[in-house]
Design an enzyme around this catalytic site. Structure first.
Site, mmCIF file in Angstrom:
data_model
loop_
_atom_site.group_PDB
_atom_site.id
_atom_site.type_symbol
_atom_site.label_atom_id
_atom_site.label_comp_id
_atom_site.label_asym_id
_atom_site.label_seq_id
_atom_site.Cartn_x
_atom_site.Cartn_y
_atom_site.Cartn_z
ATOM 1 N N SER A 196 18.291 46.803 41.958
ATOM 2 C CA SER A 196 17.878 47.908 41.095
ATOM 3 C C SER A 196 16.787 47.460 40.134
ATOM 4 O O SER A 196 16.752 46.301 39.710
ATOM 5 C CB SER A 196 19.088 48.413 40.299
ATOM 6 O OG SER A 196 18.685 49.279 39.258
ATOM 7 N N TYR A 203 25.922 47.422 34.795
ATOM 8 C CA TYR A 203 25.376 47.790 36.112
ATOM 9 C C TYR A 203 24.227 46.852 36.478
ATOM 10 O O TYR A 203 24.182 46.296 37.581
ATOM 11 C CB TYR A 203 24.903 49.237 36.092
ATOM 12 C CG TYR A 203 24.136 49.621 37.342
ATOM 13 C CD1 TYR A 203 24.768 49.712 38.571
ATOM 14 C CD2 TYR A 203 22.763 49.889 37.288
ATOM 15 C CE1 TYR A 203 24.072 50.060 39.719
ATOM 16 C CE2 TYR A 203 22.061 50.242 38.426
ATOM 17 C CZ TYR A 203 22.714 50.318 39.638
ATOM 18 O OH TYR A 203 22.020 50.648 40.774
#
Length: 350
Positions: free
Chosen positions: A143, A168
């Site tokens: 990501s 995350y």
């Protein structure tokens, strides 16, 4: 015909990748746990588009598509080590694309254990299964959030990413380190893909485009964070999928970094790429594109930046161009328009 496992196939990117590979005559096994992080009806809707009916789905049961002979689906948690291992042993995959993960920056502030279970424990099981089953190439989702507090623009895969600002992001950076270890120790070819703000038809309901479109359509106000001063390298779903396929069909071009220090060590290829549009868009311009496509004006609640959010993302895609002759280029106006066409169709709006 190569046989590929796609995890997260009921998800946004996994759904589109599945359809793309089926069109290229791959044999595909899709895996997803269909969790309730967001509306499961959307997940079942994606599966139905590929011929997997909700009524046929049971945990750890392989379901054959009624639309594609070369596609089957299995509901399974990546944390379920024994059943994941058995799946690999039974199916003899050539390739693996791991897209399954607990997504969302803000949700990680509320439910951190979900990220450890899925993104760390689950990914460990995928790595171990790849190691013991001679997988030719593991491609996995990272990501843009790994860049965290980095201020140098555009974000490059050569930059240090040791300062994530959400769990995350930390879990995705961990995935890259774990993959590096398995490439070095066990010669598993791995490629990580740092996705930059993916959007398009069948997108996630927790993403800005979906939230804004729904609220504006219903005449409700939208929350505009950082007072509209956010910038995102929005990347259209077709560009993301084309990039994944390019990567999947080519062995990683890089090597694990230890080999540079010890050339005598034999290791498998390892690489990380950014996949982004290489063109940041201001949040206010993004909202303008939605308003024009809907032909409605938005009522805006201007809000401060949220914990875990970064102000700007911008992908350096030079490696993608050099290694694979590929660069995402879809214009934001076109991409937003395609999403809104789908949204009106799926929710039967006129």
């Amino acid at each position: 015909m190569p046989k590929v496992l796609i995890t997260g196939t009921a998800g946004f990117i996994g759904f589109h990748l599945t359809r793309k590979l089926l069109s290229k005559d791959y044999e595909v096994i899709g895996l997803d746990n269909i969790n309730d992080y967001y509306d499961v009806n959307l997940k079942y809707g994606r599966l139905a588009e590929s011929g997997i009916e909700k009524k046929d789905i049971e945990y750890n049961k392989k379901v054959q598509s009624n639309k594609f002979d070369q596609y089957a689906f299995i509901k399974l948690n990546l944390e379920d080590k024994e059943n994941v291992y058995q799946l690999f042993e039974k199916e003899n995959f050539d390739l693996v694309v791991n897209l399954a993960a607990q997504a969302g920056v803000r949700y990680s502030l509320k439910n951190p254990h979900a990220y450890i279970n899925s993104n760390i424990l689950g990914f460990t099981n995928i790595l171990e299964a790849c190691r013991h089953n001679s997988i030719k190439h593991l491609v996995y989702a990272s990501s843009s959030s790994v860049y965290g507090l980095n201020s140098k623009m555009p974000f490059s895969t050569q930059d240090n990413v040791d300062h994530p600002i959400s769990l995350y992001a930390a879990s995705k950076k961990s995935n890259e380190l774990m993959a590096h270890t398995y490439s070095y120790l066990y010669k598993v070819p791995t490629t990580g893909l740092r996705f930059f703000t993916v959007y398009g038809p069948w997108g996630r309901p927790d993403m800005a485009l979906f939230l804004f479109t729904k609220a504006i359509s219903e005449g409700k106000p939208i929350d505009v964070y950082n007072y509209g001063n956010m910038q995102r390298d929005f990347t259209y779903i077709d560009d993301i999928v084309d990039g994944i396929v390019k990567v999947l069909e080519n062995q990683p071009k890089g090597k694990v970094k230890m080999e540079e220090q010890n050339p005598s060590v034999s290791v498998a290829p390892y690489k990380v790429y950014n996949i982004g549009n290489n063109a940041p868009v201001k949040l206010t311009d993004f909202i303008d594109a939605i308003e024009k496509s809907l032909n409605r004006k938005a009522e805006k609640n201007m809000m401060p930046i949220q914990p875990g959010d970064v102000e700007k993302t911008w992908a350096d895609v030079d490696d993608l161009i050099e290694d694979l002759d590929y660069k995402p280029e879809t214009d934001i106006t076109y991409g937003v328009g395609e999403f809104i066409k789908w949204y009106k169709y799926f929710y039967r709006e006129n």
